[in-house]
Scaffold this motif. Structure first.
Motif, PDB file in Angstrom:
ATOM      1  N   GLU A   1       0.205   4.299  -0.560  1.00 15.85           N
ATOM      2  CA  GLU A   1      -0.386   5.443   0.136  1.00 15.85           C
ATOM      3  C   GLU A   1      -0.144   5.348   1.637  1.00 15.85           C
ATOM      4  OE1 GLU A   1      -2.232   8.952   1.053  1.00 15.85           O
ATOM      5  OE2 GLU A   1      -1.472   8.203  -0.867  1.00 15.85           O
ATOM      6  N   ASN A   2      -0.205   4.147   2.175  1.00 18.99           N
ATOM      7  CA  ASN A   2       0.086   3.945   3.597  1.00 18.99           C
ATOM      8  C   ASN A   2       1.543   4.286   3.903  1.00 18.99           C
ATOM      9  OD1 ASN A   2      -0.398   2.894   6.345  1.00 18.99           O
ATOM     10  ND2 ASN A   2       0.936   1.223   5.692  1.00 18.99           N
TER      11      ASN A   2
ATOM     12  N   ASP B   1       0.854  -1.183   0.000  1.00 17.41           N
ATOM     13  CA  ASP B   1       0.000   0.000   0.000  1.00 17.41           C
ATOM     14  C   ASP B   1       0.895   1.239   0.000  1.00 17.41           C
ATOM     15  OD1 ASP B   1      -1.778   2.044   0.398  1.00 17.41           O
ATOM     16  OD2 ASP B   1      -2.851   1.087   2.054  1.00 17.41           O
TER      17      ASP B   1
ATOM     18  N   MET C   1       5.610   6.662  -6.287  1.00 12.60           N
ATOM     19  CA  MET C   1       4.632   6.823  -5.217  1.00 12.60           C
ATOM     20  C   MET C   1       4.178   8.283  -5.098  1.00 12.60           C
ATOM     21  SD  MET C   1       5.173   5.957  -1.156  1.00 12.60           S
ATOM     22  CE  MET C   1       6.442   7.224  -0.944  1.00 12.60           C
ATOM     23  N   TYR C   2       5.127   9.214  -5.250  1.00  6.28           N
ATOM     24  CA  TYR C   2       4.804  10.629  -5.127  1.00  6.28           C
ATOM     25  C   TYR C   2       4.311  11.241  -6.445  1.00  6.28           C
ATOM     26  CZ  TYR C   2       6.744  10.954  -0.414  1.00  6.28           C
ATOM     27  OH  TYR C   2       6.976  10.801   0.937  1.00  6.28           O
TER      28      TYR C   2
ATOM     29  N   ARG D   1       6.573  15.065  -0.504  1.00  6.72           N
ATOM     30  CA  ARG D   1       6.890  15.140  -1.928  1.00  6.72           C
ATOM     31  C   ARG D   1       7.924  16.221  -2.197  1.00  6.72           C
ATOM     32  NH1 ARG D   1       5.491  17.248  -7.010  1.00  6.72           N
ATOM     33  NH2 ARG D   1       4.953  15.667  -8.578  1.00  6.72           N
TER      34      ARG D   1
ATOM     35  N   ARG E   1       3.421   6.344   2.205  1.00  7.11           N
ATOM     36  CA  ARG E   1       3.553   7.794   2.081  1.00  7.11           C
ATOM     37  C   ARG E   1       3.113   8.492   3.364  1.00  7.11           C
ATOM     38  NH1 ARG E   1       0.999  12.198   1.430  1.00  7.11           N
ATOM     39  NH2 ARG E   1      -1.029  11.159   1.563  1.00  7.11           N
ATOM     40  N   GLN E   2       2.012   8.018   3.947  1.00  4.65           N
ATOM     41  CA  GLN E   2       1.513   8.614   5.182  1.00  4.65           C
ATOM     42  C   GLN E   2       2.460   8.367   6.347  1.00  4.65           C
ATOM     43  OE1 GLN E   2      -2.489   7.213   5.795  1.00  4.65           O
ATOM     44  NE2 GLN E   2      -3.285   8.214   3.954  1.00  4.65           N
TER      45      GLN E   2
END
Length: 230
Positions: free
Chosen positions: A98-99, A96, A221-222, A112, A101-102
């Motif tokens: 997004e996970n 994941d 990812m970014y 970013r 990234r968080q």
């Protein structure tokens, strides 16, 4: 013999304590990436430097003076880069992004806007710091004190354990466990690369390209680049 035994004990304590402190910093203090990097430099370079001054045994001597060149390590590094990107394609459904990234944002203040600078640091400088500590000291220097088998296990084991706090929560538990096992195997492989020359050029370049692969995924990812087929 007693001197060698005492030195092995001292270096083992230094390696274990440094990894445990970094683990505590990652899990409890959870500083932004810049502060964490400063702690790592102090523990992985500063402590061995202090040890070298106190004991008169330079732990950094000869780590780049072997006969190995740069062409073969670079070629192998590119191969590792390609292999890791292919592996990401195969397991991307279990990750994941997004996970992740968080987690990077909330735990390390990596966003970013600063990711490219962080990625360059991780690939070029952080890789060097880790190779000096885990391969140069925990393997090459320890091999002369404890023998081949012990130094292989100590170096690869501490390298994998050090990453536990970093990877926890990034993916499913099974993927994290597999990643830690993979890091142990990678540590063994890095040791093998450096064993003949007794310097860290080979493992450093391969490690750097491996981090380039991870950071390429980070760029994806970014949204800075778009990996095909994803």
């Amino acid at each position: 013999m007693k001197v060698v035994k005492n030195e092995f004990k001292s270096l083992s304590i230094m390696i274990a304590a440094s990894c445990l402190i970094i683990f505590y910093i990652d899990k409890v203090i959870m500083p932004v990436y810049l502060v964490k990097s400063i702690f790592k430099v102090l523990l992985f370079l500063g402590v061995p430097a202090a040890y070298s001054v106190v004991t008169g045994r330079n732990l950094f001597k000869g780590l780049f003076s072997g006969k190995s060149g740069f062409l073969k390590p670079a070629a192998l590094g590119v191969s590792v880069y390609i292999l890791m990107i292919i592996t990401f394609y195969l397991i991307s459904g279990f990750i994941d992004l997004e996970n992740i990234r968080q987690i990077l944002s909330s735990n390390l203040d990596v966003e970013r806007e600063n990711f490219i600078l962080v990625a360059l640091y991780i690939s070029i400088i952080n890789s060097l710091i880790e190779e000096i500590f885990f391969r140069g000291i925990a393997f090459i220097k320890m091999k002369g004190l404890a023998g081949r088998a012990v130094s292989y296990i100590l170096s690869a084991g501490s390298f994998a354990a050090y990453h536990v706090a970093i990877l926890e929560g990034w993916a499913d538990s099974l993927i994290v466990i597999l990643a830690i096992a993979g890091l142990f195997i990678a540590g063994v492989f890095f040791n093998f690369l450096d064993e003949h020359s007794n310097d860290i050029k080979f493992s450093y370049l391969v490690h750097m390209f491996a981090n380039f692969a991870i950071n390429t995924i980070g760029l994806h990812m970014y949204g800075m680049i778009r990996l095909p087929f994803l």
